[in-house]
Write an enzyme that holds these catalytic residues in place. Structure first.
Site, PDB file in Angstrom:
ATOM      1  N   GLU A 173     -31.146 -14.246  22.587  1.00  0.00           N
ATOM      2  CA  GLU A 173     -32.536 -14.482  23.199  1.00  0.00           C
ATOM      3  C   GLU A 173     -33.691 -13.909  22.325  1.00  0.00           C
ATOM      4  OE1 GLU A 173     -32.297 -14.386  27.466  1.00  0.00           O
ATOM      5  OE2 GLU A 173     -31.000 -15.949  27.602  1.00  0.00           O
ATOM      6  N   GLU A 296     -24.174 -18.981  27.133  1.00  0.00           N
ATOM      7  CA  GLU A 296     -24.723 -18.718  28.591  1.00  0.00           C
ATOM      8  C   GLU A 296     -25.033 -19.749  29.460  1.00  0.00           C
ATOM      9  OE1 GLU A 296     -27.416 -15.484  29.039  1.00  0.00           O
ATOM     10  OE2 GLU A 296     -26.859 -14.564  27.093  1.00  0.00           O
TER      11      GLU A 296
HETATM   12  O1  AHR Z   1     -26.691 -12.981  31.674  1.00  0.00           O
HETATM   13  C1  AHR Z   1     -27.710 -12.285  32.454  1.00  0.00           C
HETATM   14  C2  AHR Z   1     -28.785 -12.548  31.188  1.00  0.00           C
HETATM   15  O2  AHR Z   1     -29.381 -13.766  31.015  1.00  0.00           O
HETATM   16  C3  AHR Z   1     -28.481 -12.196  29.881  1.00  0.00           C
HETATM   17  O3  AHR Z   1     -28.445 -10.859  29.573  1.00  0.00           O
HETATM   18  C4  AHR Z   1     -29.685 -12.660  28.934  1.00  0.00           C
HETATM   19  O4  AHR Z   1     -29.421 -13.082  27.832  1.00  0.00           O
HETATM   20  C5  AHR Z   1     -29.796 -14.050  30.035  1.00  0.00           C
HETATM   21  O5  AHR Z   1     -31.377 -13.976  29.867  1.00  0.00           O
END
Ligand code: AHR
Length: 491
Positions: A173, A296
């Site tokens: 990110e 994610e």
């Molecule tokens: O999964 C929790 C968080 O969500 C992670 O650390 C991040 O990459 C995302 O914003």
């Protein structure tokens, strides 16, 4: 009646097992307490890894695990977490609860965990606050078998043989917690950092992943593909299912029917995102060499009352199982572009497979959804076409039935069907073109929308045999109960 036509002679892509990947971050009780308890714990463990959790993960054939973050990855300095434990640096986990990180779980422990589970390693490197040299040396430490400072250091730490790194993510990110960069800036940084991810092992090439967009940020995808596409094997995408909005996410339990349908509607946006980002990728990569890596995804609710807000602990209900199943069917359908997906996160964080409390463990409804999809791993996606009306409920329109079908190497057709409706059963006539079924075995997960497992009642939700089908000369007819996921193995 719904009709599903499966052409068993036409395959449309390979379903990599890695679509069932998972994510583990130094966040809350995912690593510490959830996966790792240390060698001296009274909780049964093998080299510090919880034996109960490892066994449960082996049972669903967990294929690949992402680590060490997330946001944590961009403040993680791997050298703090190798060698004798007493010498390891203690640091503050600034992203997640401000707790002390003692680095007792580091690179050596991560590979030991992967060894015990039998899964591949997906490492995310630090771009936000780390250097090119640091990343380059980590790869050397992990994967080089010859004589070199980092390979020698690994040997001093008791590991003669190099490990295999299946995937390496260059930052996380970077548009947010990973450095607040612009797409143009990160594309240049990606090109530079990835240069020094050396391929030391001809037998195990590292698949390099550039950090991709959040949700619908098409500019990010465009710039990354245009400026750095030829230097990457994969581009990531993050999309979380938040029932309402980020300020008022909603609770994991005690939700309304409206919340239920809203959550499922929102999760189905995954398909639009894959299509939208996939179309941009097609312009630069028409042969689909570069994978879309959804590393994610999953539900994100308000944290459980009374728990540390930085630990992201939430319960998990049948609603989460439905979210998992809808997404896993979507990933199957787009397996030509989606090479890997990693639900967030494995244990005790967000949409977890497993919850732990001291020595106790429960498997969540999401775990059982993954179990039902496991037979698709490494199959060929089959051409399938569903004739089915839409379902309108509580102001939301969803498909009444959702499916995917695949062919395993032994010739079995595997179908996963989802009935998201809370009221009606759905009858589906399944026509298996090219196969006259002789033998069908079914399993199912069903329940009320908020059914869940607790430490005191761990078996409320679990998969069970599915027998509500009748054979016909052209296939079979299955009757899916409300709020259900069904897997059929057809021979
Ligand atoms: O999964 C929790 C968080 O969500 C992670 O650390 C991040 O990459 C995302 O914003």
């Amino acid at each position: 009646m719904n009709q599903l036509f499966i052409n068993t002679a036409v395959t449309k892509g390979h379903i990599r097992k890695d679509l069932h990947g998972q994510f583990s971050e130094h966040l809350g009780r995912c690593i510490y307490g959830g996966l790792y308890v240390g060698e001296n714990s009274e909780i049964p463990n093998v080299n510090g890894m919880r034996a109960d959790v490892v066994e449960a993960l082996k049972a669903i054939h967990l294929p690949v695990l992402r680590w060490p973050g997330g946001c944590f990855a961009d403040e993680y300095h791997w050298k703090d977490g190798v060698g004798p434990k007493e010498g390891r640096k203690r640091m503050v986990n600034t992203h997640w609860g401000g707790v002390t990180e003692d680095n007792s779980f580091g690179t050596q422990e991560f590979f030991e965990l992967c060894r015990q589970i039998g899964c591949d390693a997906y490492i995310t490197g630090n771009v936000g606050s780390g250097t090119v040299q640091e990343m380059n040396e980590w790869v050397e430490y992990m994967t080089f078998d010859g004589i070199s400072p980092m390979a020698d250091w690994r040997r001093q730490h008791g590991h003669e043989d190099a490990w295999k790194v299946a995937y390496f993510g260059v930052g996380n990110e970077p548009w947010g917690c990973g450095g607040n960069m612009t797409a143009e800036y990160y594309a240049n940084e990606y090109r530079r950092y990835q240069t020094y991810i050396r391929q030391y092992r001809p037998d195990a090439k590292i698949y390099k992943i550039a950090a991709g967009p959040s949700e619908g940020d098409t500019h990010w995808t465009e710039v990354l593909m245009k400026n750095a596409g030829k230097y990457m094997d994969g581009l990531s995408l993050h999309y979380y299912t938040v029932p309402h909005d980020w300020q008022h996410k909603g609770s994991a339990l005690g939700f309304t029917r409206q919340d239920y349908y809203e959550t499922l509607k929102k999760t189905l946006k995954m398909e639009d995102l894959i299509r939208t980002h996939g179309a941009i990728m097609d312009q630069y990569d028409p042969d689909k060499r570069v994978g879309l890596i959804i590393d994610e995804w999953g539900t994100w609710y308000d944290v459980e009352e009374g728990t540390n807000p930085g630990f992201l602990y939430q319960q998990n209900s049948m609603r989460d199982a439905m979210v998992a199943a809808l997404n896993l069917n979507i990933f199957n359908k787009h397996c030509d572009r989606v090479h890997m997906a990693n639900i967030a996160q494995l244990v005790n964080v967000l949409q977890a497979m497993i919850l732990t409390e001291g020595p106790r463990m429960v498997l969540t409804p999401t775990y059982f959804a993954f179990k039902l999809f496991q037979p698709h791993q490494e199959n060929e996606l089959l051409d399938s076409h569903l004739l089915s009306p839409d379902l309108s409920a509580e102001g939301f329109t969803l498909p009444a039935v959702q499916e995917s079908a695949s062919l395993s190497p032994d010739g079995t057709v595997h179908v996963t069907l989802v009935n998201p409706g809370l009221e009606e059963s759905q009858d589906v006539e399944i026509v298996t073109q090219g196969l006259k079924p002789r033998h069908v075995v079914g399993r199912m997960l069903t329940g009320n929308m908020d059914d869940h497992n607790t430490f005191d009642a761990p078996d409320t939700v679990a998969d069970q045999p599915f027998v509500s089908f009748t054979m016909s000369p052209t296939g079979l007819t299955a009757s899916l109960p409300p709020c259900s996921i069904v897997h059929l193995a057809i021979k």
